[in-house]
Design an enzyme around this catalytic site. Structure first.
Site, PDB file in Angstrom:
ATOM      1  N   GLU A 170     -10.996   4.594  -0.214  1.00  0.00           N
ATOM      2  CA  GLU A 170     -12.438   4.706  -0.485  1.00  0.00           C
ATOM      3  C   GLU A 170     -13.196   3.468   0.017  1.00  0.00           C
ATOM      4  O   GLU A 170     -14.315   3.573   0.517  1.00  0.00           O
ATOM      5  CB  GLU A 170     -12.661   4.926  -1.988  1.00  0.00           C
ATOM      6  CG  GLU A 170     -12.151   6.292  -2.430  1.00  0.00           C
ATOM      7  CD  GLU A 170     -12.241   6.486  -3.929  1.00  0.00           C
ATOM      8  OE1 GLU A 170     -11.492   5.804  -4.644  1.00  0.00           O
ATOM      9  OE2 GLU A 170     -13.054   7.314  -4.378  1.00  0.00           O
ATOM     10  N   ALA A 185      -7.321   1.213  -6.794  1.00  0.00           N
ATOM     11  CA  ALA A 185      -7.774   0.567  -8.031  1.00  0.00           C
ATOM     12  C   ALA A 185      -6.570  -0.016  -8.747  1.00  0.00           C
ATOM     13  O   ALA A 185      -5.443   0.433  -8.544  1.00  0.00           O
ATOM     14  CB  ALA A 185      -8.452   1.605  -8.923  1.00  0.00           C
ATOM     15  N   GLY A 191      -8.521   4.079  -4.175  1.00  0.00           N
ATOM     16  CA  GLY A 191      -9.666   3.189  -3.989  1.00  0.00           C
ATOM     17  C   GLY A 191      -9.563   2.389  -2.700  1.00  0.00           C
ATOM     18  O   GLY A 191     -10.589   1.969  -2.142  1.00  0.00           O
ATOM     19  N   GLU A 230      -4.984  10.109  -6.259  1.00  0.00           N
ATOM     20  CA  GLU A 230      -5.435   9.997  -7.653  1.00  0.00           C
ATOM     21  C   GLU A 230      -4.975  11.164  -8.519  1.00  0.00           C
ATOM     22  O   GLU A 230      -4.719  11.014  -9.711  1.00  0.00           O
ATOM     23  CB  GLU A 230      -6.967   9.896  -7.719  1.00  0.00           C
ATOM     24  CG  GLU A 230      -7.526   8.532  -7.345  1.00  0.00           C
ATOM     25  CD  GLU A 230      -7.796   8.359  -5.857  1.00  0.00           C
ATOM     26  OE1 GLU A 230      -7.254   9.145  -5.043  1.00  0.00           O
ATOM     27  OE2 GLU A 230      -8.546   7.430  -5.498  1.00  0.00           O
TER      28      GLU A 230
HETATM   29  N1  3HC Z   1      -2.413  -0.861  -9.366  1.00  0.00           N
HETATM   30  C1  3HC Z   1      -1.623  -1.711 -10.048  1.00  0.00           C
HETATM   31  N2  3HC Z   1      -0.320  -1.922  -9.747  1.00  0.00           N
HETATM   32  C2  3HC Z   1       0.180  -1.236  -8.709  1.00  0.00           C
HETATM   33  C3  3HC Z   1      -0.579  -0.336  -7.961  1.00  0.00           C
HETATM   34  C4  3HC Z   1      -1.943  -0.151  -8.321  1.00  0.00           C
HETATM   35  N3  3HC Z   1      -2.750   0.662  -7.645  1.00  0.00           N
HETATM   36  N4  3HC Z   1       0.198   0.191  -7.002  1.00  0.00           N
HETATM   37  C5  3HC Z   1       1.407  -0.380  -7.139  1.00  0.00           C
HETATM   38  N5  3HC Z   1       1.391  -1.240  -8.177  1.00  0.00           N
HETATM   39  C6  3HC Z   1       2.500  -2.093  -8.635  1.00  0.00           C
HETATM   40  C7  3HC Z   1       3.705  -1.292  -9.126  1.00  0.00           C
HETATM   41  O1  3HC Z   1       3.565  -0.953 -10.477  1.00  0.00           O
HETATM   42  C8  3HC Z   1       4.831  -2.270  -8.881  1.00  0.00           C
HETATM   43  O2  3HC Z   1       4.804  -3.196  -9.917  1.00  0.00           O
HETATM   44  P1  3HC Z   1       6.168  -3.885 -10.444  1.00  0.00           P
HETATM   45  O3  3HC Z   1       6.739  -4.578  -9.259  1.00  0.00           O
HETATM   46  O4  3HC Z   1       5.711  -4.777 -11.529  1.00  0.00           O
HETATM   47  O5  3HC Z   1       7.022  -2.762 -10.926  1.00  0.00           O
HETATM   48  C9  3HC Z   1       4.394  -2.989  -7.602  1.00  0.00           C
HETATM   49  O6  3HC Z   1       2.985  -2.784  -7.509  1.00  0.00           O
HETATM   50  C10 3HC Z   1       5.034  -2.450  -6.340  1.00  0.00           C
HETATM   51  O7  3HC Z   1       4.885  -1.035  -6.324  1.00  0.00           O
HETATM   52  P2  3HC Z   1       6.042  -0.103  -5.779  1.00  0.00           P
HETATM   53  O8  3HC Z   1       7.343  -0.519  -6.368  1.00  0.00           O
HETATM   54  O9  3HC Z   1       5.607   1.296  -5.974  1.00  0.00           O
HETATM   55  O10 3HC Z   1       6.035  -0.521  -4.231  1.00  0.00           O
HETATM   56  P3  3HC Z   1       6.231   0.351  -2.942  1.00  0.00           P
HETATM   57  O11 3HC Z   1       6.138  -0.587  -1.813  1.00  0.00           O
HETATM   58  O12 3HC Z   1       7.427   1.230  -3.094  1.00  0.00           O
HETATM   59  O13 3HC Z   1       4.970   1.345  -2.893  1.00  0.00           O
HETATM   60  C11 3HC Z   1       2.649   1.988  -3.011  1.00  0.00           C
HETATM   61  C12 3HC Z   1       3.685   0.863  -2.711  1.00  0.00           C
HETATM   62  C13 3HC Z   1       2.833   3.110  -1.988  1.00  0.00           C
HETATM   63  C14 3HC Z   1       1.274   1.392  -2.918  1.00  0.00           C
HETATM   64  C15 3HC Z   1       2.925   2.548  -4.403  1.00  0.00           C
HETATM   65  O14 3HC Z   1       3.011   1.497  -5.319  1.00  0.00           O
HETATM   66  C16 3HC Z   1       1.866   3.493  -4.901  1.00  0.00           C
HETATM   67  O15 3HC Z   1       1.900   4.663  -4.592  1.00  0.00           O
HETATM   68  N6  3HC Z   1       0.934   2.981  -5.731  1.00  0.00           N
HETATM   69  C17 3HC Z   1      -0.085   3.794  -6.339  1.00  0.00           C
HETATM   70  C18 3HC Z   1      -1.167   4.141  -5.363  1.00  0.00           C
HETATM   71  C19 3HC Z   1      -2.252   4.909  -6.063  1.00  0.00           C
HETATM   72  O16 3HC Z   1      -2.002   5.857  -6.759  1.00  0.00           O
HETATM   73  N7  3HC Z   1      -3.488   4.480  -5.849  1.00  0.00           N
HETATM   74  C20 3HC Z   1      -4.606   5.111  -6.474  1.00  0.00           C
HETATM   75  C21 3HC Z   1      -4.958   4.361  -7.699  1.00  0.00           C
HETATM   76  S1  3HC Z   1      -6.196   5.160  -8.631  1.00  0.00           S
HETATM   77  C22 3HC Z   1      -7.635   4.749  -7.825  1.00  0.00           C
HETATM   78  O17 3HC Z   1      -7.620   4.112  -6.810  1.00  0.00           O
HETATM   79  C23 3HC Z   1      -8.863   5.210  -8.488  1.00  0.00           C
HETATM   80  C24 3HC Z   1     -10.064   5.091  -7.621  1.00  0.00           C
HETATM   81  O18 3HC Z   1     -10.292   6.332  -7.008  1.00  0.00           O
HETATM   82  C25 3HC Z   1     -11.277   4.714  -8.392  1.00  0.00           C
END
Ligand code: 3HC
Ligand code: NAI
Length: 706
Positions: A110, A68, A107, A130
């Site tokens: 998912e 997400a 997500g 999450e």
């Molecule tokens: N949403 C919005 N922005 C995101 C994002 C996300 N899910 N994941 C990463 N970004 C952004 C970061 O903030 C960063 O932005 P910036 O360049 O402006 O600082 C950019 O993308 C690159 O991220 P990283 O520097 O972390 O890049 P990496 O290549 O090192 O890592 C990654 C990539 C492994 C995908 C890491 O970013 C990560 O772990 N992201 C979060 C993943 C996550 O927690 N997903 C679950 C979200 S909650 C959800 O899905 C709810 C659902 O169940 C309904």
């Protein structure tokens, strides 16, 4: 998003009778509203289009999908929601295949679980992280995954936030097959063609049967609940994840989804979610110091470390673990031998625990050398000084470095408090001098304060950030002052804590209050762990310059006079059983505190837990505001990250200044003014705090100044 970045889209391409839908929202294909709308529409039209026999989902760029869009959390939700889109995919009458490269997280996974078939290529990572954001998988993950792989495995994945490799994902049953090549599109197309040839229709995860053995599943839920209650220390989302999985077991699929949604909303609305999401973005923002944009780092392969004590040895290990070449310098042979064994001990402990082989140790130490001759640093790209905290000693070391090091070498000091401008000015190349303040143990603790003196070159600062990345540290840029960001603020809230102790709270009560607040240890446990002697020496050094009007609590001095320096001497605020960390309260310490209260003419009063926290946090926030106000920290979020990664501040509270925003800055200011009635010298409101309250603004408003 900059104006030349194309808007997020889902690209459609009909290849034969397979419709390829490519998520395109760099850098991680997060499922923001545009992507959700486009995906929903594409699935609808594919189902209506007789030319389409099957749908293949892939991600553009390096990743399938990072989940997400975290930036949308806390804002007004826009339709369609992710659960709706995911439902629509699963309901598709035409088979949907997901081909995963890079990450499929949250997500993103998912979405893949709602597809009817899944393939992953090498290097893929799949997980439901999450929980790290104070959330639960809210797009059907808590209902589909247990049905697919059982409650035990699903809970393990969701509660640990672990990311599985493609091979593990196959073994766990998350994907149906692995690609032979790294090309997700080609592999996905081949798989989809094969499925079509086999007349494989939609196969919905909601119908999977892994939950059928009820008693086994219930046992898994009960033991997960017990472990989470013991371990998660006040965190909400682990318990709600378990509740959602229980619903998967107890309720029909649609009802389970409704329960998941309800629990997801509860997480979303929580202060913990706001704190954890703040920490996620702040960790990425701290990397963006002005110098890292302005200059490229210098190449660093050969690292010198001067001083092989507690910090020097830890820094050497951190550098070795990052694959760098390390040369250690000590003042004489016995000290050098101690330094070398300090380094080796770290690896020997790992060998004892079975986490390292003798061969690994030998391979690592092949990159390590030690000498008493500074000439050994002639080729070093970076040298980190970690000798005694004494200006004369440090200046002598830097004079040597100036003499032997090659032009362009970065010269760093690990000083905790001393003036790095003065160190820089003392040599012929001030532009090469920087502070690299590691935390103990330096090979474990994540924080690295990068202390930026007035004359330093931008590429030296950029090199420090680059080094932090290599070492796996979280860098925070700090200005020069006594204690930089962290220790400067620590000195102030320690005074507030000591004052509470003298006024009537016991150290044990204060420690308990802070543990309940979310710290792994209270401040007196930390003092015992760090050793009282260092602080005692500092207090003696500063005695002459201390404001005579300032309150000075002498309890710590009374303990130090007895040689009670904490764990290493078996006594401090606590008593320690010989050779162990297990601590017990000490009535003699309480008697010393009583005697000190009497000497100071103080009648002890009682403190409630909320008052302890109010005073502790007010002191921390106020000095945090001063540090931002003076430009020592670039933004409030730099203070937050310093405390989360260097001082054990509970991550789910987002850091002290995020906590302040949540608590309300007018309330913080009112607390400070209330406490100032008894001690106006100590409790002086920070000008920045006053200004923010007057403007009706919060700290977060200062985090986004580009
Ligand atoms: N949403 C919005 N922005 C995101 C994002 C996300 N899910 N994941 C990463 N970004 C952004 C970061 O903030 C960063 O932005 P910036 O360049 O402006 O600082 C950019 O993308 C690159 O991220 P990283 O520097 O972390 O890049 P990496 O290549 O090192 O890592 C990654 C990539 C492994 C995908 C890491 O970013 C990560 O772990 N992201 C979060 C993943 C996550 O927690 N997903 C679950 C979200 S909650 C959800 O899905 C709810 C659902 O169940 C309904
Ligand atoms: P330590 O006393 O454990 O080690 C200092 C080492 O420096 C000793 O091994 C000593 O032999 C060596 N040394 C002294 N003079 C030298 C010289 N001229 N040349 C080469 N080696 C010399 O001290 P510690 O704790 O490692 O601290 C080192 C520095 O790190 C200090 O500036 C301290 O303020 C800072 N620091 C300490 C932290 C801690 O928790 N101990 C945390 C962060 C920074």
């Amino acid at each position: 998003m900059s104006c030349d970045t194309p808007p997020p889209t889902v690209e459609s391409a009909l290849l034969g009778n397979i419709l390829v839908l490519t998520l395109n929202n760099p850098p991680v294909n997060a499922l923001g509203v545009e992507i959700r709308r486009a995906l929903q529409a594409a699935i609808e039209s594919a189902n209506d289009n007789p030319a389409v026999a099957a749908i293949l989902l892939v991600g553009a760029g390096r990743h399938f999908c990072g989940g997400a869009d975290i930036r949308e959390f806390g804002k007004t939700p826009l339709a369609p929601t992710l659960p709706e889109v995911v439902q629509r995919i699963e309901a598709s009458a035409k088979p949907v295949v997901a081909a995963i490269q890079g990450v499929a997280l949250g997500g993103g996974l998912e979405l893949a679980l709602a597809a009817h078939y899944r393939l992953a290529v090498g290097g893929a990572r799949l997980g439901l992280p999450e929980v790290l954001l104070g959330l639960l998988p809210g797009a059907g993950g808590t209902q589909r995954l247990p049905r697919l792989i059982g409650a035990k495995a699903a809970l393990e994945l969701m509660l640990s936030a672990r990311q599985l490799s493609a091979e593990e994902a196959l073994k766990w049953g998350l994907v149906d097959r692995l690609g032979d090549s790294a090309d997700a599109l080609a592999e996905g197309l081949a798989y989809t063609r094969q499925l079509l040839a086999e007349h494989a229709g939609p196969r919905r995860t909601r119908d999977a049967q892994a939950l059928s053995e009820q008693s086994v599943q219930r046992q898994a839920i009960a033991s997960a609940r017990q472990r989470a209650t013991e371990k998660s220390r006040g965190l909400l989302s682990p318990l709600l994840i378990i509740q959602a999985v229980e619903a998967a077991l107890d309720q029909p699929f649609e009802d389970g989804l409704r329960e998941e949604r309800r629990l997801f909303q509860e997480c979303l609305a929580s202060a913990q979610r706001a704190g954890l999401v703040h920490a996620f973005f702040a960790e990425r923002e701290v990397l963006k110091a002005p110098e890292t944009r302005a200059a490229a780092p210098r190449a660093i392969a050969l690292v010198g470390v001067v001083g092989g004590g507690t910090m020097g040895a830890g820094i050497a290990v951190a550098a070795l673990d990052a694959g760098l070449q390390v040369t250690l310098i000590e003042r004489d042979q016995p000290a050098l031998d101690r330094g070398r064994s300090n380094v080796e001990r770290v690896y020997d402990t790992l060998i004892d625990k079975g986490r390292l082989t003798l061969a690994d140790k030998a391979a690592t130490l092949a990159r390590f050398s030690a000498s008493t001759d500074y000439q050994a640093l002639a080729q070093a790209d970076l040298v980190i000084e970690a000798v005694f905290e004494d200006m004369t000693a440090k200046l002598a070391v830097f004079a040597e470095l100036d003499r032997v090091c090659k032009a362009g070498a970065v010269l760093a000091s690990n000083t905790s408090y001393l003036d790095i401008n003065a160190i820089a000015q003392s040599i012929s190349r001030p532009a090469d001098v920087i502070g690299l303040h590691f935390f103990s143990p330096a090979n474990i603790m994540k924080l690295l304060e990068i202390v930026v003196p007035a004359k330093v070159a931008a590429d030296v600062v950029a090199s420090a950030f680059d080094l932090a990345k290599k070492l796996g540290k979280v860098p925070v840029r700090a200005g020069v002052c006594d204690g930089f960001i962290g220790n400067r603020i620590l000195a102030v809230y320690r005074q507030a804590v000591d004052a509470m102790m003298e006024d009537g709270a016991s150290p044990y009560q204060i420690d308990e209050a802070l543990r309940d607040f979310g710290y792994p240890m209270g401040p007196f446990q930390v003092a015992d762990l760090a050793g009282g002697d260092i602080g005692w020496a500092t207090r003696q050094r500063k005695a002459a310059t201390r404001d005579p009007r300032a309150r000075y609590v002498q309890i710590a001095d009374r303990l130090c006079e007895r040689g009670w320096f904490g764990q290493k001497t078996g006594r401090g605020y606590y008593r320690y059983v010989q050779g162990s960390r297990s601590a017990s309260q000490d009535p003699e310490v309480l008697a010393i505190i009583d005697a000190e209260r009497a000497r100071a003419g103080i009648t002890p009063r009682s403190f409630s837990q909320p008052e302890i926290i109010r005073r502790y946090m007010a002191a921390m926030i106020n000095e945090g505001a001063n540090v931002v106000h003076e430009g020592i920290a670039l933004r409030p979020l730099d203070v937050d990250i310093t405390f989360i990664h260097g001082y054990g501040f509970p991550r789910y509270r987002g850091g002290p200044l995020k906590y302040a925003d949540q608590y309300g800055l007018p309330r913080v200011l009112a607390d400070i003014r209330e406490f100032a009635e008894a001690d106006p010298l100590f409790w002086q409101p920070s000008p920045l705090l006053v200004e923010l309250v007057e403007r009706g603004a919060d700290f977060d408003s200062l985090n986004h100044l580009d």
